[in-house]
Design an enzyme around this catalytic site. Structure first.
Site, PDB file in Angstrom:
ATOM      1  N   ASP A 136      -5.961  10.220   9.600  1.00 33.62           N
ATOM      2  CA  ASP A 136      -4.642   9.725   9.977  1.00 33.62           C
ATOM      3  C   ASP A 136      -4.106  10.376  11.240  1.00 33.62           C
ATOM      4  O   ASP A 136      -4.343  11.554  11.509  1.00 33.62           O
ATOM      5  CB  ASP A 136      -3.658   9.951   8.825  1.00 33.62           C
ATOM      6  CG  ASP A 136      -3.875   8.952   7.710  1.00 33.62           C
ATOM      7  OD1 ASP A 136      -3.849   7.732   8.008  1.00 33.62           O
ATOM      8  OD2 ASP A 136      -4.128   9.376   6.578  1.00 33.62           O
ATOM      9  N   GLU A 185       0.867  -1.176   0.000  1.00 29.82           N
ATOM     10  CA  GLU A 185       0.000   0.000   0.000  1.00 29.82           C
ATOM     11  C   GLU A 185       0.897   1.217   0.000  1.00 29.82           C
ATOM     12  O   GLU A 185       1.852   1.297   0.782  1.00 29.82           O
ATOM     13  CB  GLU A 185      -0.856   0.048   1.277  1.00 29.82           C
ATOM     14  CG  GLU A 185      -2.224  -0.544   1.145  1.00 29.82           C
ATOM     15  CD  GLU A 185      -3.028  -0.355   2.434  1.00 29.82           C
ATOM     16  OE1 GLU A 185      -2.841   0.675   3.108  1.00 29.82           O
ATOM     17  OE2 GLU A 185      -3.803  -1.246   2.762  1.00 29.82           O
TER      18      GLU A 185
END
Lengths: 278, 423
Positions: free
Chosen positions: A61, A50
């Site tokens: 995040d 990824e």
């Protein structure tokens, strides 16, 4: 249309183990080092790669990935350069699946149709776009599927049985189960609950289910790998990467080996949790 | 709607109204069920939040259908907020410009000193209905944070306010007010450390605390249904203006002027008048050091369509889609986006977007203080700055209503520094 993602998960199911999915930010700490790290991933034990698409405002995040994105942007990374990085990796590896993960705005600004053509040509296999729930499928999910790029959906602890079919409907490649309510890299999940959630999702889909957010160690990876088809590790790798950087954020000789070392440990963890071959 | 409109073409650029966009029969029917105003709006949020947003939409629909909700709201607005706020004829300002007859809608006289409290009162009542005990909010200038802290104190709710560290430094008085009211102010040190980063951090909190927390958004932005909820709660401004001007002048206004950061005070004034086609409507963005310098907060004049904070709208960004930092002397306008309904109203040409620089806003701040004995916040000073260019050319029977969205006490230090102490 079978993608590298489908092929890889099928191979691993046959071997009776889960996939190690490694997340790193494209261009962190600089484009050249980032390419070296990505190139080192398969040999270190990563099964699926990824790559984060840097964005100024990564709302899901935690601090580690926020900082990684800012380092990459500071080093001049753009979405176009992220695709360049994938193309450079693909020149030497045509089997390891690559999934790009990030937020919609850079893709929208690039132009959805042009992006899908360029991403497919570069060798991208799947997309995870955090701020595109099923309600916005017309934006990118459906065009991606039509272009032969898997759209990997996030399922979360707040996705109940009533909503799950809508979340799974246009998902391809695998389902990414977010193990906590929260942002990346901040909390350790309750692995018993995660196993139950994975089992619940698997009752609704034949797709592989990978688990991420909060998986940091080989022990965590082994625990998750007992029930899930994939284990995603991101913030822990980025923390290790960051620890090798010089005072002004530049890569050192230790950067690539340090990240590869942790990937190796995580891969051993995943492999220790062998399951019956399917 | 075409959800996949490709940005980046010239016809998407800020200032050029796309004449191919069809004018709707009504400007007040949006959004559609997906929260879209034309191509703008939507629900661009993480899956974790999606069920929460659907719950909120349902709870809001239930509240709207409940006469008891409106009755309770009206009571709080009257006895706690102090509504209706006056519509004041600014006689000396009118004489000074020598044109339009200027009325000021005195939102600065509300409890807590700005229009923000109208929306917060509604959202806190909604939170109570939903059984949420923990309230989070983002704030720029601090007025939304103060209003949220105030209502949380009144109703005994936990309150956490995210505020960019830069704003914490330049709006010290409001930080102290929030603390005095019992709120926890969390300075945000990520990104540009201003309002957009405060909103990122509030979203990160919400995604972490999904069961007990209500996110009280301060402007007409964010994922659907927030732009609708905030617009509806702020529309009391325009509805009062309509009745008050009818009483004072026996007719509709000829023009409306309001400043726009996210755009909640402007939407509150504009929305009730959108279908009164004789009413000219002006929104004033913050041009900072000048739109041409790149140091500004004018999303329409200097931005283009993109996706941030749950909605598609005009945003300040670079060629790669990275959000750029806004600049304005006014912390409340220092946001790189604008509410999606404003973006649509710009695109269909119903609202005309102008911009005022820091210099122009400070001049207007000083002018209103001296001529009318009213110290405006720097945000509505931007609206007043464009009144200075619009009003002189208007006939004397032109009725112009300006939303004086907040009081200027919080800005005295900023203005004093800007003018070197020479008021």
């Amino acid at each position: 249309m079978t993608t590298r993602i489908d092929t890889r998960f099928a191979e691993l199911a046959h071997k009776g183990r889960a996939a190690l999915v490694t997340f790193l930010m494209a261009g962190d700490p600089d484009p050249a080092t980032s390419l070296d790290i990505v190139k080192a991933m398969p040999a270190a034990g990563a099964d699926v790669i990824e790559l984060g698409m840097p964005f100024t405002d990564p709302m899901a995040d935690g601090p580690a990935i926020q900082a990684a994105g800012l380092r990459a942007l500071g080093a001049g990374m753009t979405l176009k350069k992220t695709l360049d990085l994938v193309r450079a990796f693909r020149a030497g590896d045509d089997t390891t699946p690559i999934v790009l993960m990030g937020y919609f705005n850079p893709i929208y600004v690039y132009g959805v149709d042009r992006f899908l053509v360029d991403a497919k040509a570069a060798g991208v296999d799947g997309l995870i776009v955090v701020d595109l729930p099923p309600e916005e499928d017309a934006e990118l999910c459906l065009p991606a599927l039509a272009a032969g790029v898997d759209f990997v959906r996030l399922a979360t602890p707040t996705t109940d049985d009533k909503r799950l079919p809508a979340v799974l409907k246009n998902t391809a490649g695998f389902v990414y189960y977010v193990s906590i309510t929260g942002i990346t890299g901040t909390a350790t999940p309750d692995f018993g609950r995660v196993a139950a959630a994975v089992a619940r999702i698997k009752r609704h889909t034949r797709l592989p289910v990978a688990v991420g957010f909060g998986v940091r160690t080989a022990e965590h990876a082994a625990a998750v790998a007992q029930g899930a088809d994939g284990v995603v590790v991101g913030s822990a790798l980025i923390d290790v990467l960051k620890a090798t950087l010089g005072a002004d954020g530049q890569a050192s000789a230790g950067t690539v080996p340090a990240v590869a070392r942790l990937v190796g440990e995580l891969a051993a963890g995943v492999r220790s949790a062998r399951r019956a071959a399917e | 709607m075409d959800g996949r409109d490709e940005p980046g073409h010239d016809d998407d650029r800020g200032n050029d109204v796309d004449m191919t966009v069809q004018q709707p029969n009504s400007f007040r029917i949006g959004p559609d069920e997906g929260g879209h105003f034309g191509k703008f709006g939507g629900r661009f949020v993480a899956e974790t939040l999606m069920p929460l947003i659907l719950d909120l939409e349902k709870a809001y629909a239930d509240a709207q259908a409940d006469p008891a909700f409106k009755a309770e709201m009206d009571g709080h607005l009257k006895t706690y907020v102090g509504r209706p706020s006056p519509l004041y004829f600014a006689e000396r300002l009118t004489a000074h410009f020598g044109g339009a007859k200027i009325y000021l809608k005195r939102e600065d006289l509300n409890h807590t000193g700005a229009h923000k409290v109208n929306n917060v009162t509604g959202q806190i009542m909604l939170a109570r209905r939903m059984g949420k005990k923990r309230i989070i909010a983002e704030t720029g200038a601090g007025m939304h944070g103060v209003a949220t802290a105030t209502l949380c104190a009144k109703f005994g709710l936990d309150c956490i306010v995210y505020m960019g560290a830069v704003d914490v430094a330049r709006q010290e008085a409001n930080v102290q007010r929030m603390k005095a009211l019992g709120a926890e102010v969390r300075p945000v040190t990520s990104g540009s450390q201003t309002l957009k980063d405060a909103m990122n951090e509030a979203l990160r909190d919400w995604v972490t605390n999904v069961t007990d927390t209500f996110y009280c958004i301060g402007t007409v932005a964010g994922p659907h249904p927030y732009p609708v909820i905030v617009r509806d709660f702020q529309s009391i401004i325009g509805n009062e203006v309509r009745a008050q001007l009818q009483e004072a002048e026996g007719r509709l206004p000829d023009s409306l002027v309001a400043c726009i950061g996210g755009g909640s005070n402007a939407m509150g004034l504009f929305h009730p008048f959108l279908d009164d086609r004789s009413v000219e409507i002006y929104g004033v963005e913050a041009a900072g050091l000048g739109v041409e310098t790149g140091k500004h907060a004018a999303s329409v004049a200097g931005g283009r369509p993109g996706v941030l904070h749950g909605n598609r709208t005009y945003l300040l960004m670079d060629a790669d889609g990275q959000i750029t930092e806004a600049h304005s002397i006014s912390a409340g306008l220092d946001y790189p986006g604008i509410g999606p309904e404003h973006a649509w109203l710009h695109e269909v040409g119903r609202v005309k977007f102008l911009s005022a620089t820091d210099d122009e806003a400070v001049a207007a701040f000083k002018l209103l203080s001296r001529l009318e004995g009213i110290i405006p916040a720097l945000e509505p000073a931007h609206a007043l700055a464009k009144v200075a260019t619009l009003a002189p050319g208007m006939p004397k029977d032109h009725l112009m209503v300006v939303n004086l969205s907040g009081r200027g006490d919080k800005d005295l230090a900023s203005v004093a520094a800007f003018v070197g102490g020479q008021f």
